[in-house]
Design a protein around this motif. Structure first.
Motif, PDB file in Angstrom:
ATOM      1  N   ALA A 117       0.987  -1.204  -0.179  1.00  0.00           N
ATOM      2  CA  ALA A 117      -0.095  -0.188  -0.063  1.00  0.00           C
ATOM      3  C   ALA A 117       0.639   1.247  -0.105  1.00  0.00           C
ATOM      4  CB  ALA A 117      -0.807  -0.178   1.127  1.00  0.00           C
ATOM      5  N   VAL A 118       1.286   1.480  -1.046  1.00  0.00           N
ATOM      6  CA  VAL A 118       2.318   2.683  -1.397  1.00  0.00           C
ATOM      7  C   VAL A 118       2.088   3.489  -2.742  1.00  0.00           C
ATOM      8  CG1 VAL A 118       4.739   3.332  -1.524  1.00  0.00           C
ATOM      9  CG2 VAL A 118       4.440   1.205  -0.247  1.00  0.00           C
ATOM     10  N   GLU A 119       1.578   4.769  -2.234  1.00  0.00           N
ATOM     11  CA  GLU A 119       1.172   5.634  -3.496  1.00  0.00           C
ATOM     12  C   GLU A 119       2.661   6.401  -3.685  1.00  0.00           C
ATOM     13  OE1 GLU A 119      -1.470   6.349  -5.276  1.00  0.00           O
ATOM     14  OE2 GLU A 119      -2.561   4.572  -4.576  1.00  0.00           O
ATOM     15  N   LEU A 120       3.437   6.184  -4.621  1.00  0.00           N
ATOM     16  CA  LEU A 120       4.643   6.974  -4.977  1.00  0.00           C
ATOM     17  C   LEU A 120       4.360   8.196  -5.542  1.00  0.00           C
ATOM     18  CD1 LEU A 120       6.944   4.058  -5.667  1.00  0.00           C
ATOM     19  CD2 LEU A 120       7.160   5.592  -3.711  1.00  0.00           C
ATOM     20  N   PRO A 121       4.895   9.454  -4.910  1.00  0.00           N
ATOM     21  CA  PRO A 121       4.507  10.570  -5.771  1.00  0.00           C
ATOM     22  C   PRO A 121       4.927  10.801  -7.182  1.00  0.00           C
ATOM     23  CG  PRO A 121       5.523  10.893  -3.721  1.00  0.00           C
ATOM     24  CD  PRO A 121       5.519   9.572  -4.018  1.00  0.00           C
ATOM     25  N   ALA A 122       6.197  10.327  -7.387  1.00  0.00           N
ATOM     26  CA  ALA A 122       6.957  10.549  -8.909  1.00  0.00           C
ATOM     27  C   ALA A 122       6.734   9.086  -9.447  1.00  0.00           C
ATOM     28  CB  ALA A 122       8.265  10.902  -8.693  1.00  0.00           C
ATOM     29  N   ASN A 123       6.928   9.153 -11.112  1.00  0.00           N
ATOM     30  CA  ASN A 123       6.835   7.776 -11.679  1.00  0.00           C
ATOM     31  C   ASN A 123       8.326   7.391 -11.789  1.00  0.00           C
ATOM     32  OD1 ASN A 123       4.380   7.647 -11.953  1.00  0.00           O
ATOM     33  ND2 ASN A 123       4.359   9.040 -13.874  1.00  0.00           N
ATOM     34  N   LYS A 124       9.261   8.370 -11.712  1.00  0.00           N
ATOM     35  CA  LYS A 124      10.760   8.091 -11.972  1.00  0.00           C
ATOM     36  C   LYS A 124      11.718   8.489 -10.927  1.00  0.00           C
ATOM     37  CE  LYS A 124      11.354   7.189 -16.717  1.00  0.00           C
ATOM     38  NZ  LYS A 124      12.074   5.765 -16.725  1.00  0.00           N
ATOM     39  N   VAL A 125      12.707   7.675 -10.369  1.00  0.00           N
ATOM     40  CA  VAL A 125      14.010   8.577  -9.665  1.00  0.00           C
ATOM     41  C   VAL A 125      14.993   8.562 -10.385  1.00  0.00           C
ATOM     42  CG1 VAL A 125      15.425   8.614  -7.609  1.00  0.00           C
ATOM     43  CG2 VAL A 125      12.785   8.110  -7.412  1.00  0.00           C
ATOM     44  N   GLY A 126      15.317   9.620 -10.902  1.00  0.00           N
ATOM     45  CA  GLY A 126      16.542   9.500 -12.224  1.00  0.00           C
ATOM     46  C   GLY A 126      16.051   8.731 -13.319  1.00  0.00           C
ATOM     47  N   ASP A 127      16.719   7.431 -13.881  1.00  0.00           N
ATOM     48  CA  ASP A 127      16.099   6.943 -14.874  1.00  0.00           C
ATOM     49  C   ASP A 127      15.486   5.491 -14.337  1.00  0.00           C
ATOM     50  OD1 ASP A 127      18.288   5.441 -13.836  1.00  0.00           O
ATOM     51  OD2 ASP A 127      19.443   5.385 -16.077  1.00  0.00           O
ATOM     52  N   PHE A 128      15.275   5.413 -12.981  1.00  0.00           N
ATOM     53  CA  PHE A 128      14.403   4.325 -12.429  1.00  0.00           C
ATOM     54  C   PHE A 128      13.158   4.391 -12.350  1.00  0.00           C
ATOM     55  CE2 PHE A 128      13.017   1.916  -8.818  1.00  0.00           C
ATOM     56  CZ  PHE A 128      13.424   0.566  -8.981  1.00  0.00           C
ATOM     57  N   ASP A 129      12.153   3.254 -13.155  1.00  0.00           N
ATOM     58  CA  ASP A 129      10.756   3.631 -13.015  1.00  0.00           C
ATOM     59  C   ASP A 129      10.293   3.305 -11.607  1.00  0.00           C
ATOM     60  OD1 ASP A 129      10.162   4.235 -15.778  1.00  0.00           O
ATOM     61  OD2 ASP A 129      10.761   2.350 -16.245  1.00  0.00           O
ATOM     62  N   THR A 130       9.728   3.795 -10.513  1.00  0.00           N
ATOM     63  CA  THR A 130       9.357   3.568  -9.642  1.00  0.00           C
ATOM     64  C   THR A 130       8.381   2.466  -9.271  1.00  0.00           C
ATOM     65  OG1 THR A 130       7.798   5.441  -9.264  1.00  0.00           O
ATOM     66  CG2 THR A 130       9.888   6.043  -8.613  1.00  0.00           C
ATOM     67  N   GLU A 131       7.437   2.294 -10.336  1.00  0.00           N
ATOM     68  CA  GLU A 131       6.735   0.982 -10.225  1.00  0.00           C
ATOM     69  C   GLU A 131       7.490  -0.449 -10.002  1.00  0.00           C
ATOM     70  OE1 GLU A 131       4.328   0.985 -13.869  1.00  0.00           O
ATOM     71  OE2 GLU A 131       6.002   0.235 -15.058  1.00  0.00           O
ATOM     72  N   LEU A 132       8.792  -0.204 -10.426  1.00  0.00           N
ATOM     73  CA  LEU A 132       9.444  -1.375 -10.338  1.00  0.00           C
ATOM     74  C   LEU A 132       9.723  -1.906  -8.934  1.00  0.00           C
ATOM     75  CD1 LEU A 132      12.111  -1.191 -13.212  1.00  0.00           C
ATOM     76  CD2 LEU A 132      10.000  -2.190 -13.116  1.00  0.00           C
ATOM     77  N   VAL A 133       9.692  -1.025  -7.778  1.00  0.00           N
ATOM     78  CA  VAL A 133       9.854  -1.168  -6.581  1.00  0.00           C
ATOM     79  C   VAL A 133       8.848  -2.430  -6.085  1.00  0.00           C
ATOM     80  CG1 VAL A 133       9.423  -0.582  -3.999  1.00  0.00           C
ATOM     81  CG2 VAL A 133      10.588   0.807  -5.833  1.00  0.00           C
ATOM     82  N   GLU A 134       7.481  -2.458  -6.522  1.00  0.00           N
ATOM     83  CA  GLU A 134       6.827  -3.562  -6.403  1.00  0.00           C
ATOM     84  C   GLU A 134       6.912  -4.841  -6.980  1.00  0.00           C
ATOM     85  OE1 GLU A 134       1.838  -4.249  -6.200  1.00  0.00           O
ATOM     86  OE2 GLU A 134       2.442  -2.411  -7.191  1.00  0.00           O
ATOM     87  N   GLU A 135       7.556  -4.586  -8.170  1.00  0.00           N
ATOM     88  CA  GLU A 135       7.938  -5.653  -8.992  1.00  0.00           C
ATOM     89  C   GLU A 135       8.868  -6.564  -8.299  1.00  0.00           C
ATOM     90  OE1 GLU A 135       6.264  -7.174 -11.690  1.00  0.00           O
ATOM     91  OE2 GLU A 135       4.911  -5.531 -11.489  1.00  0.00           O
ATOM     92  N   PHE A 136       9.735  -6.002  -7.755  1.00  0.00           N
ATOM     93  CA  PHE A 136      11.059  -6.608  -6.946  1.00  0.00           C
ATOM     94  C   PHE A 136      10.352  -7.246  -5.814  1.00  0.00           C
ATOM     95  CE2 PHE A 136      13.802  -6.185  -3.492  1.00  0.00           C
ATOM     96  CZ  PHE A 136      15.064  -6.760  -3.793  1.00  0.00           C
ATOM     97  N   LEU A 137       9.614  -6.516  -5.128  1.00  0.00           N
ATOM     98  CA  LEU A 137       9.101  -7.164  -3.698  1.00  0.00           C
ATOM     99  C   LEU A 137       8.204  -8.359  -4.247  1.00  0.00           C
ATOM    100  CD1 LEU A 137       8.312  -3.933  -1.792  1.00  0.00           C
ATOM    101  CD2 LEU A 137      10.176  -5.363  -1.464  1.00  0.00           C
TER     102      LEU A 137
END
Length: 194
Positions: A117-137
């Motif tokens: 249950a995490v709403e990330l404010p930005a879609n990217k940090v540098g060139d990293f797509d932040t939706e990938l945090v959930e994919e990693f987990l």
């Protein structure tokens, strides 16, 4: 010493990962600078030894690299814990990171579940797509066979939120995999198996 080495060789990634639960250095080369930073924090806060080298198809994007590293890290935890005798099993933390506050809790249950249950404010940090945090987990919990809940309580800075998650994950995995010397020969389940 509880340790595991995992190798994964696909058309998308070539990964070599060694995890030592009882400590060591972090030597991370994922091909993604932001992920290197997060995994170094994870290892440091978890007090794990972690050697990782990944050659991935980053010319496409970081998706396969991030997901496959999550898979390999989960497998390494499952293997390093062995029969899970003596582990504490449960752990949780509410971790502050500047304006951010995250809650991470785990049960090394033998069942894979991710409550995210995490709403990330930005879609990217540098060139990293932040939706990938959930994919990693997701990859991590599937292979580690753990229940993991991650909740963002408050936070505005996407980097801080993700950093808080990885630091907290390291700390809860350290606490849950720690051997309770008083019960070191017992599996912490009424079923007798995890």
């Amino acid at each position: 010493m509880r340790t595991s080495t995992i190798k994964r060789d696909t058309a998308e990634t070539k990964i070599s990962l060694t995890l030592t639960l009882e400590g060591g250095e972090a030597n991370i080369n994922s091909g993604c600078g932001f992920l290197d930073h997060m995994l170094t924090l994870f290892a440091r806060h978890g007090r794990f030894g972690l050697d990782l080298n990944c050659d991935g198809d980053t010319y496409v994007d970081y998706h396969h690299t991030v997901e496959d590293i999550g898979i390999c890290l989960g497998k390494a935890f499952a293997e390093a814990m062995g029969d899970k005798k003596g582990i504490k099993r449960y752990a949780d933390i509410t971790l502050p990171m500047d304006e951010t506050l995250v809650l991470v809790a785990t049960d090394i249950s033998g069942r894979d579940y991710l409550g995210y249950a995490v709403e990330l404010p930005a879609n990217k940090v540098g060139d990293f797509d932040t939706e990938l945090v959930e994919e990693f987990l997701l990859g991590f919990v599937r292979e580690a066979k753990i229940t993991l809940h991650v909740r963002l309580i408050t936070g505005r800075n996407t980097h801080h939120i993700i950093e808080g998650i990885f630091k907290a994950l390291g700390r809860v995995m350290n606490a849950a995999t720690e051997i309770d010397e008083k019960y070191k020969d017992e599996i912490p389940s009424t079923k007798g198996v995890l």
